[in-house]
Design a protein around this motif. Structure first.
Motif, PDB file in Angstrom:
ATOM      1  N   LEU A 357     156.133  59.452 105.500  1.00 18.36           N
ATOM      2  CA  LEU A 357     155.555  58.802 104.327  1.00 18.36           C
ATOM      3  C   LEU A 357     154.292  59.519 103.864  1.00 18.36           C
ATOM      4  O   LEU A 357     154.053  59.667 102.663  1.00 18.36           O
ATOM      5  CB  LEU A 357     155.261  57.336 104.627  1.00 18.36           C
ATOM      6  N   PHE A 358     153.484  59.970 104.814  1.00 11.15           N
ATOM      7  CA  PHE A 358     152.303  60.742 104.436  1.00 11.15           C
ATOM      8  C   PHE A 358     152.714  62.073 103.795  1.00 11.15           C
ATOM      9  O   PHE A 358     152.146  62.499 102.790  1.00 11.15           O
ATOM     10  CB  PHE A 358     151.409  60.992 105.650  1.00 11.15           C
ATOM     11  N   GLU A 359     153.708  62.734 104.376  1.00  9.35           N
ATOM     12  CA  GLU A 359     154.165  64.011 103.821  1.00  9.35           C
ATOM     13  C   GLU A 359     154.728  63.828 102.414  1.00  9.35           C
ATOM     14  O   GLU A 359     154.543  64.690 101.539  1.00  9.35           O
ATOM     15  CB  GLU A 359     155.231  64.634 104.720  1.00  9.35           C
ATOM     16  N   MET A 360     155.392  62.707 102.171  1.00 11.14           N
ATOM     17  CA  MET A 360     156.010  62.464 100.868  1.00 11.14           C
ATOM     18  C   MET A 360     154.976  62.248  99.767  1.00 11.14           C
ATOM     19  O   MET A 360     155.322  62.211  98.590  1.00 11.14           O
ATOM     20  CB  MET A 360     156.961  61.264 100.960  1.00 11.14           C
ATOM     21  N   ARG A 361     153.720  62.115 100.146  1.00 13.37           N
ATOM     22  CA  ARG A 361     152.635  61.996  99.176  1.00 13.37           C
ATOM     23  C   ARG A 361     151.997  63.341  98.857  1.00 13.37           C
ATOM     24  O   ARG A 361     151.148  63.422  97.962  1.00 13.37           O
ATOM     25  CB  ARG A 361     151.565  61.046  99.719  1.00 13.37           C
ATOM     26  N   SER A 362     152.404  64.394  99.553  1.00 13.66           N
ATOM     27  CA  SER A 362     151.759  65.695  99.401  1.00 13.66           C
ATOM     28  C   SER A 362     152.232  66.411  98.140  1.00 13.66           C
ATOM     29  O   SER A 362     153.342  66.196  97.652  1.00 13.66           O
ATOM     30  CB  SER A 362     152.050  66.577 100.621  1.00 13.66           C
ATOM     31  N   ALA A 363     151.374  67.292  97.627  1.00 12.40           N
ATOM     32  CA  ALA A 363     151.721  68.064  96.432  1.00 12.40           C
ATOM     33  C   ALA A 363     152.920  68.967  96.693  1.00 12.40           C
ATOM     34  O   ALA A 363     153.764  69.170  95.811  1.00 12.40           O
ATOM     35  CB  ALA A 363     150.516  68.889  95.982  1.00 12.40           C
ATOM     36  N   SER A 364     153.027  69.521  97.917  1.00 14.46           N
ATOM     37  CA  SER A 364     154.146  70.414  98.220  1.00 14.46           C
ATOM     38  C   SER A 364     155.472  69.662  98.216  1.00 14.46           C
ATOM     39  O   SER A 364     156.486  70.166  97.716  1.00 14.46           O
ATOM     40  CB  SER A 364     153.925  71.090  99.578  1.00 14.46           C
ATOM     41  N   TYR A 365     155.470  68.442  98.752  1.00 15.29           N
ATOM     42  CA  TYR A 365     156.699  67.639  98.724  1.00 15.29           C
ATOM     43  C   TYR A 365     157.051  67.272  97.282  1.00 15.29           C
ATOM     44  O   TYR A 365     158.222  67.344  96.878  1.00 15.29           O
ATOM     45  CB  TYR A 365     156.518  66.371  99.557  1.00 15.29           C
ATOM     46  N   MET A 366     156.065  66.884  96.504  1.00 17.84           N
ATOM     47  CA  MET A 366     156.313  66.507  95.114  1.00 17.84           C
ATOM     48  C   MET A 366     156.952  67.639  94.322  1.00 17.84           C
ATOM     49  O   MET A 366     157.769  67.418  93.429  1.00 17.84           O
ATOM     50  CB  MET A 366     155.000  66.105  94.427  1.00 17.84           C
ATOM     51  N   ALA A 367     156.580  68.875  94.646  1.00 16.82           N
ATOM     52  CA  ALA A 367     157.071  70.023  93.887  1.00 16.82           C
ATOM     53  C   ALA A 367     158.459  70.483  94.316  1.00 16.82           C
ATOM     54  O   ALA A 367     159.090  71.287  93.629  1.00 16.82           O
ATOM     55  CB  ALA A 367     156.085  71.190  94.016  1.00 16.82           C
ATOM     56  N   GLU A 368     158.970  69.954  95.437  1.00 19.89           N
ATOM     57  CA  GLU A 368     160.274  70.395  95.922  1.00 19.89           C
ATOM     58  C   GLU A 368     161.403  69.836  95.063  1.00 19.89           C
ATOM     59  O   GLU A 368     161.336  68.722  94.558  1.00 19.89           O
ATOM     60  CB  GLU A 368     160.488  69.961  97.375  1.00 19.89           C
ATOM     61  N   GLU A 369     162.480  70.644  94.912  1.00 19.75           N
ATOM     62  CA  GLU A 369     163.665  70.194  94.202  1.00 19.75           C
ATOM     63  C   GLU A 369     164.431  69.186  95.044  1.00 19.75           C
ATOM     64  O   GLU A 369     164.424  69.258  96.276  1.00 19.75           O
ATOM     65  CB  GLU A 369     164.572  71.385  93.877  1.00 19.75           C
ATOM     66  N   ARG A 370     165.087  68.268  94.376  1.00 20.60           N
ATOM     67  CA  ARG A 370     165.916  67.315  95.103  1.00 20.60           C
ATOM     68  C   ARG A 370     167.093  68.052  95.753  1.00 20.60           C
ATOM     69  O   ARG A 370     167.681  68.950  95.164  1.00 20.60           O
ATOM     70  CB  ARG A 370     166.448  66.242  94.144  1.00 20.60           C
ATOM     71  N   ARG A 371     167.443  67.634  96.957  1.00 20.82           N
ATOM     72  CA  ARG A 371     168.553  68.227  97.689  1.00 20.82           C
ATOM     73  C   ARG A 371     169.791  67.364  97.542  1.00 20.82           C
ATOM     74  O   ARG A 371     169.694  66.145  97.508  1.00 20.82           O
ATOM     75  CB  ARG A 371     168.213  68.340  99.180  1.00 20.82           C
ATOM     76  N   SER A 372     170.950  68.001  97.496  1.00 24.60           N
ATOM     77  CA  SER A 372     172.203  67.262  97.449  1.00 24.60           C
ATOM     78  C   SER A 372     172.683  67.014  98.872  1.00 24.60           C
ATOM     79  O   SER A 372     172.812  67.935  99.673  1.00 24.60           O
ATOM     80  CB  SER A 372     173.258  68.068  96.679  1.00 24.60           C
ATOM     81  N   LEU A 373     172.928  65.747  99.193  1.00 26.82           N
ATOM     82  CA  LEU A 373     173.380  65.378 100.538  1.00 26.82           C
ATOM     83  C   LEU A 373     174.842  65.000 100.589  1.00 26.82           C
ATOM     84  O   LEU A 373     175.468  65.081 101.628  1.00 26.82           O
ATOM     85  CB  LEU A 373     172.552  64.187 101.060  1.00 26.82           C
ATOM     86  N   THR A 374     175.405  64.575  99.440  1.00 29.80           N
ATOM     87  CA  THR A 374     176.761  64.039  99.476  1.00 29.80           C
ATOM     88  C   THR A 374     177.750  64.845  98.672  1.00 29.80           C
ATOM     89  O   THR A 374     178.932  64.587  98.708  1.00 29.80           O
ATOM     90  CB  THR A 374     176.779  62.604  98.928  1.00 29.80           C
ATOM     91  N   GLU A 375     177.273  65.831  97.918  1.00 29.51           N
ATOM     92  CA  GLU A 375     178.200  66.569  97.072  1.00 29.51           C
ATOM     93  C   GLU A 375     179.155  67.382  97.939  1.00 29.51           C
ATOM     94  O   GLU A 375     178.737  68.051  98.879  1.00 29.51           O
ATOM     95  CB  GLU A 375     177.440  67.477  96.122  1.00 29.51           C
ATOM     96  N   SER A 376     180.415  67.321  97.632  1.00 32.39           N
ATOM     97  CA  SER A 376     181.414  68.038  98.408  1.00 32.39           C
ATOM     98  C   SER A 376     182.529  68.527  97.525  1.00 32.39           C
ATOM     99  O   SER A 376     182.631  68.180  96.375  1.00 32.39           O
ATOM    100  CB  SER A 376     181.968  67.115  99.477  1.00 32.39           C
TER     101      SER A 376
END
Length: 376
Positions: A357-376
């Motif tokens: 939760l702390f990491e998810m508040r960081s600028a680096s996390y905010m700038a990351e692209e969303r990852r696909s977890l279910t696409e197949s």
């Protein structure tokens, strides 16, 4: 100047939006389509109905204002009936309707108003006819294809929908050529891409700014403690992140079950803690949310104690799903993450969640692209 561009200019003048040349051009394109829909071509001399107006496929990165523009267009489009729906929800409805038709007896099929002569047992033609009866204009939010069951029917389904005179407008984060990318049996999906490009103009919203990211980093994303102040802050966050888009209701289908999303817009979903963690939901539900929305606003995370271990376990699963997919989180809570579950059974295991939760508040996390977890 048409209504979409006029409404857009009004928002810029009021300071709600920042003037953006790509958004303005998209508004112009939507105005052209709205005008065509309001004054469709007449039947030919021989009585043949003209083709439906070509639609528009509006694509670009997250936070470029696509859903906001769709809002303006849908309000201005003088056509009836019309429908706006999240693409995931639409395809879940289609699969349900196909299943109902397959299970119908021959006598019921013959009596159905959606029966198509010569279709035989094939359910796609009657379902497409039913869809067309409900909307001459069909607007899709968040057009994406992740399920093989959807991918395998889309070409025939949309052939029939277009043949029934429906105009399609869609927003997406992907160019049509990249839909269902690397999916199983993708070759069977390619005719759909070609058909989509034949019936819709493809317009890229090339704005260099990610307005969602700008708004994520300009204000806190974790509000504690709970109270009127944190609730007001989430309301403001919702408005900022959706660029003022109107909230929609949608229903996600997870393994045949319905998962209600009472508020979503522009790829942002808003939930209460009770909605997501006090009900019997599991990892697959949270993965579906993570695959559908790029940002989640979560309201009212309480202090967690051993007597709420079930809710705490679901909260941990939720955060794991959001974190792995790099979905952005804005939340109100009873305390900072490391003080949410300080003592008792499960507190030690919760430390990893607090760290995330702390990491998810960081600028680096905010700038990351969303990852696909279910696409197949």
């Amino acid at each position: 100047m048409g209504g979409v561009r006029t409404r857009y200019n009004e928002r810029v003048a009021s300071g709600t939006l920042t003037e953006d040349a790509a958004q303005a051009e998209a508004a112009n394109r939507l105005d052209e389509l709205a005008l065509t829909l309001a004054h469709p071509p007449k039947r030919t001399f021989f009585g043949k109905a003209p083709d439906a107006p070509r639609g528009l496929y509006l694509w670009g990165g997250v936070g470029r204002g696509k859903s906001m523009l769709m809002d303006l267009f849908f309000a201005e489009a003088k056509v009836s009936p019309k429908r706006r729906v999240h693409f995931h929800e639409f395809m879940a409805e289609v699969q349900e309707r196909l299943d109902v038709w397959r299970k119908m007896g021959e006598a019921d099929r013959k009596r159905s108003p959606w029966r198509v002569s010569g279709a035989g047992d094939d359910p796609i033609a009657p379902v497409a006819r039913q869809v067309a009866s409900e909307a001459r204009l069909l607007c899709f939010d968040e057009f994406q294809v992740t399920q093989i069951a959807d991918a395998m029917i889309l070409a025939r389904l949309f052939d029939a929908i277009f043949a029934n005179g429906v105009t399609v407008v869609a927003t997406s984060n992907r160019h049509p050529d990249d839909l269902y990318k690397d999916g199983i049996n993708r070759g069977l999906f390619l005719p759909f891409i070609q058909r989509l490009k034949e019936r819709c103009d493809v317009f890229e919203l090339v704005s260099a700014r990610d307005y969602r990211l700008d708004r994520l980093v300009e204000a806190p994303v974790w509000y504690a403690p709970l109270g009127a102040g944190s609730s007001a802050a989430l309301d403001l966050a919702w408005t900022r992140l959706t660029l003022g888009a109107e909230p929609q209701h949608c229903v996600l289908t997870v393994k045949g079950r319905k998962l209600e999303v009472s508020r979503e817009a522009a790829g942002v979903a808003r939930f209460t803690f009770e909605e997501l963690c006090a009900r019997p939901l599991g990892s697959i539900d949270y993965l579906t949310i993570a695959a559908t929305f790029h940002t989640v606003i979560l309201e009212g995370i309480p202090l967690l104690t051993p007597d709420r271990r079930n809710e705490a376990a679901r909260f941990v699963s939720l955060i794991d799903a959001l974190y792995e997919a790099r979905v952005k989180l804005v939340a109100s809570a009873g305390a900072e993450p490391d003080r949410l579950y300080p003592d008792g059974d499960g507190a030690f295991e919760f430390q990893r969640t607090a760290s995330r939760l702390f990491e998810m508040r960081s600028a680096s996390y905010m700038a990351e692209e969303r990852r696909s977890l279910t696409e197949s």
